[in-house]
Scaffold this active site. Structure first.
Site, PDB file in Angstrom:
ATOM      1  N   SER A 120       0.836  -1.211   0.000  1.00  0.00           N
ATOM      2  CA  SER A 120       0.000   0.000   0.000  1.00  0.00           C
ATOM      3  C   SER A 120       0.866   1.254   0.000  1.00  0.00           C
ATOM      4  CB  SER A 120      -0.943  -0.001   1.206  1.00  0.00           C
ATOM      5  OG  SER A 120      -0.203  -0.095   2.413  1.00  0.00           O
ATOM      6  N   GLU A 121       2.003   1.224   0.730  1.00  0.00           N
ATOM      7  CA  GLU A 121       2.931   2.344   0.716  1.00  0.00           C
ATOM      8  C   GLU A 121       4.364   1.859   0.862  1.00  0.00           C
ATOM      9  OE1 GLU A 121      -0.654   4.635   1.157  1.00  0.00           O
ATOM     10  OE2 GLU A 121       0.027   3.039   2.477  1.00  0.00           O
ATOM     11  N   THR A 122       5.274   2.618   0.269  1.00  0.00           N
ATOM     12  CA  THR A 122       6.704   2.472   0.532  1.00  0.00           C
ATOM     13  C   THR A 122       7.201   3.794   1.097  1.00  0.00           C
ATOM     14  OG1 THR A 122       7.053   0.884  -1.270  1.00  0.00           O
ATOM     15  CG2 THR A 122       8.985   2.044  -0.443  1.00  0.00           C
TER      16      THR A 122
END
Length: 263
Positions: free
Chosen positions: A46-48
């Protein structure tokens, strides 16, 4: 060939396979934005979170598989966990500089990490018909909006029962958070849907609590609360409203350590 350290962290969880997974990549200097986005797409989380050390602490940025975003709580918690646990950081507070929301801090107290985030005011709005339709509900207590839609429901069972049509939400152009009072040990519960993103339902969304905490602090007439977010997997958050800031506490667990090889 460039070698970059890679970590996958389960944020807002003290066990593996709980909370919300985020990729974290410490950098010695900023890579081109195009490269950061390609890396995030490859990670397919979903996020880095990417960070670079500076004179104040660290500069921090967050990317989904589609674009850079303005704020991400679980990836901030994951980045702080990496700094504390794997980079031999000795202080109890990490200072992050961000491009969109200014300075942020994360403070360690035992196994709990506390995010200091801005509080977001929500405003009441007439819900688009598509919003309730895609959630599969016919009514709710109210709908509000800040960065995302906030749909307030009667009770925890209603939140747990929602089976949304995520793809049908895409034309609305916003993420959707549903919430209700908790009926057991929690003051409030929530779920967070991400139409068009790699992860359709975010298990635990720190940034959503920038709007959830002020809302429930007013409704419940209390400034310290315990919250839970998630359905199949999720996590607990210690919440506090302090003026125009929110404190969001959680734990984190390392799942994977590796190397990114850029050729």
């Amino acid at each position: 060939m460039q070698r970059i350290d890679f970590y996958m962290i389960d944020a807002f969880s003290n066990t593996t396979f709980g909370g919300n997974a985020a990729a974290v990549c410490p950098l010695t200097e900023w890579l081109p934005d195009e490269t950061l986005l390609k890396m995030s797409k490859q990670h397919n989380q979903s996020e880095t979170a990417f960070f670079v050390a500076n004179d104040n602490g660290f500069e921090l940025r967050w990317f989904t598989s589609l674009a850079e975003i303005n704020l991400c709580g679980h990836a901030t918690l994951a980045a702080a966990h990496v700094i504390f646990e794997h980079l031999d950081y000795q202080d109890t507070t990490i200072y992050f500089d961000t491009r969109f929301v200014g300075p942020l801090t994360v403070t360690r107290n035992g196994e709990w990490l506390t995010l200091d985030f801005p509080a977001w005011e929500t405003k009441p709005v007439m819900p688009p018909s598509l919003l309730l339709e895609t959630l599969g509900i016919t009514e709710c207590k109210e709908v509000r909006v800040a960065r995302d839609y906030l749909v307030v429901m009667e009770n925890q069972q209603q939140v747990e029962a929602v089976r949304p049509n995520i793809n049908a939400m895409i034309p609305m152009g916003k993420m959707v958070c549903i919430t209700a009072p908790g009926d057991r040990e929690y003051d409030f519960v929530s779920r967070f849907f991400c139409p068009g993103e790699a992860v359709a339902e975010d298990p635990v969304t720190g940034s959503a609590h920038s709007m959830l905490i002020p809302y429930w602090a007013e409704k419940l007439n209390k400034t310290q609360m315990l919250a839970h977010q998630g359905f199949d997997r999720g996590g607990d958050l210690r919440c506090q409203l302090v003026g125009d800031r929110v404190y969001i506490g959680g734990q984190a667990t390392t799942y994977l350590i590796g190397k990114v090889l850029l050729r």
